[in-house]
Write an enzyme that holds these catalytic residues in place. Structure first.
Site, PDB file in Angstrom:
ATOM      1  N   ARG A 116       0.827  -1.201   0.000  1.00 26.19           N
ATOM      2  CA  ARG A 116       0.000   0.000   0.000  1.00 26.19           C
ATOM      3  C   ARG A 116       0.860   1.249   0.000  1.00 26.19           C
ATOM      4  NH1 ARG A 116      -3.718  -1.626   5.223  1.00 26.19           N
ATOM      5  NH2 ARG A 116      -4.264  -3.749   4.570  1.00 26.19           N
ATOM      6  N   ARG A 139       8.851   7.397   6.102  1.00 32.74           N
ATOM      7  CA  ARG A 139       8.514   8.789   6.443  1.00 32.74           C
ATOM      8  C   ARG A 139       8.990   9.149   7.854  1.00 32.74           C
ATOM      9  NH1 ARG A 139       2.323   8.833   5.123  1.00 32.74           N
ATOM     10  NH2 ARG A 139       2.430  10.844   6.197  1.00 32.74           N
ATOM     11  N   TYR A 191      12.568   3.324  -2.100  1.00 32.75           N
ATOM     12  CA  TYR A 191      11.777   4.542  -1.967  1.00 32.75           C
ATOM     13  C   TYR A 191      12.692   5.758  -2.062  1.00 32.75           C
ATOM     14  CZ  TYR A 191       7.774   1.894  -0.079  1.00 32.75           C
ATOM     15  OH  TYR A 191       6.713   1.031   0.105  1.00 32.75           O
ATOM     16  N   ASP A 242       0.108   5.420   0.972  1.00 33.97           N
ATOM     17  CA  ASP A 242      -0.901   6.275   1.585  1.00 33.97           C
ATOM     18  C   ASP A 242      -1.367   7.362   0.618  1.00 33.97           C
ATOM     19  OD1 ASP A 242      -0.805   4.896   3.985  1.00 33.97           O
ATOM     20  OD2 ASP A 242       0.761   6.183   4.815  1.00 33.97           O
TER      21      ASP A 242
END
Length: 245
Positions: free
Chosen positions: A49, A198, A110, A51
Site C-alpha cells: 500500500r 517517512r 523509496y 498512503d
C-alpha cells in the site's frame, strides 16, 4: 494469463493505493479499467500500500486475465485509455501463476524529496516536503549511517491495526544527496514497516536541525521499547521507485 504491471502515479488526487469506499483508491481505478475492457471484475494485487498523497514511479501489481482477450503488448494502451491521466501503466510482462506482486517481492526502493529553502517553488507543491531554515548536512549524514543496517525499527513504525510478526528490518542503503535546494533521501531494503520511511526521514531532518542527537537516534534503535519517534514526514515527498523480485 497472469500479467505483472509496473505503474506510475501522482498520488495527490487519490485516496491512496488500497480500494476505498469512495472508490477513489488507485486499486479501484485500475480494477475499473480492467472491467471496462473485460466487462467483468478483475482483482488487482499490489506489491504494497501507499498512503494518500504518496507517489509511485514503479509500483508493481499483478492481475489474471483471459489469455485470448488481448495480446500482452496491447494491454498497456488499452488500460491507459481507461485510466485517469495521473495513473499510467508503464510496462507489462506475462509471469507464471506462482508470481505474486506482494509475496514474491524481495526488495523495495523509496525516494523522499525535500525542498530546503525559505520559499517553496510552486512547481514543488505536493511533490516535496518544504523544510525552511538551515540544515546541518553532516549531522544528517551521521543519522543516515546510524539508521542503515539491520535493526529493530519498532520505534519507527505506525500502528496499522494489527501487530507485525517482527519489527526487525534490514535497510541496505540510505543515500543522501543535496543539489541546490533539493535534498533527496533514497532508501533500499528488503521491506519497510508502515510509515517507516517517512518516520526515518523526519528523524534525519530533526538531526539536521539540531533537535535530536545521534546518541538519541541510536537509543531508539537499541532500546525500541523505550519510546516511539513521534515525528512523521508528510506523504507528498515520498515516491515508490522500484520493487525487486
Amino acid at each position: 494469463m497472469r500479467l505483472n504491471l509496473i505503474v506510475g502515479y501522482d498520488g495527490r488526487p487519490f485516496s491512496g493505493w488500497q480500494s476505498q469506499p469512495d472508490k477513489n483508491g488507485i486499486q479501484d481505478h485500475l480494477e475499473k479499467a480492467f472491467a471496462a475492457i473485460l466487462e467483468k471484475r478483475v482483482v488487482v494485487h499490489g506489491s504494497g500500500r501507499t498512503d494518500a498523497g504518496v507517489h509511485a514511479i514503479g509500483q508493481s501489481l499483478h492481475a489474471d486475465v483471459p489469455e485470448e482477450r488481448l495480446a500482452p503488448d496491447r494491454w498497456r494502451a488499452a488500460l491507459n485509455a481507461h485510466l485517469p491521466a495521473e495513473i499510467r501503466v508503464k510496462r507489462i510482462r506475462v509471469v507464471s501463476e506462482e508470481f505474486h506482486a506482494r509475496f514474491s517481492a524481495r526488495s523495495k526502493q523509496y525516494r523522499y524529496r525535500i525542498f530546503n529553502e525559505n520559499w517553496l517553488d510552486p512547481l514543488e507543491i505536493g511533490r516535496a516536503w518544504h523544510v525552511p531554515g538551515a540544515l546541518d548536512v553532516a549531522a544528517m549524514e551521521k543519522a543516515v549511517q546510524a539508521l542503515t543496517g539491520k535493526h529493530d525499527f519498532r520505534s519507527f513504525a505506525a500502528n496499522r491495526g494489527k501487530p507485525e510478526e517482527t519489527t526487525v528490518r534490514d535497510v541496505w542503503k540510505i543515500a543522501l544527496r543535496k543539489q541546490g535546494p533539493i535534498i533527496t533521501l533514497t532508501f533500499e531494503g528488503e521491506g519497510f514497516l508502515y510509515k517507516m520511511v517517512r518516520m526515518l526521514v523526519a528523524i534525519i531532518i530533526r538531526a539536521g536541525q539540531g533537535k535530536i542527537s545521534i546518541e538519541e537516534i541510536r537509543h531508539l534503535l537499541t532500546d525500541p521499547s523505550a519510546r516511539k519517534s513521534s515525528h512523521t514526514a508528510p506523504a507528498e515527498g515520498l515516491y515508490l521507485i522500484e520493487v525487486g523480485y
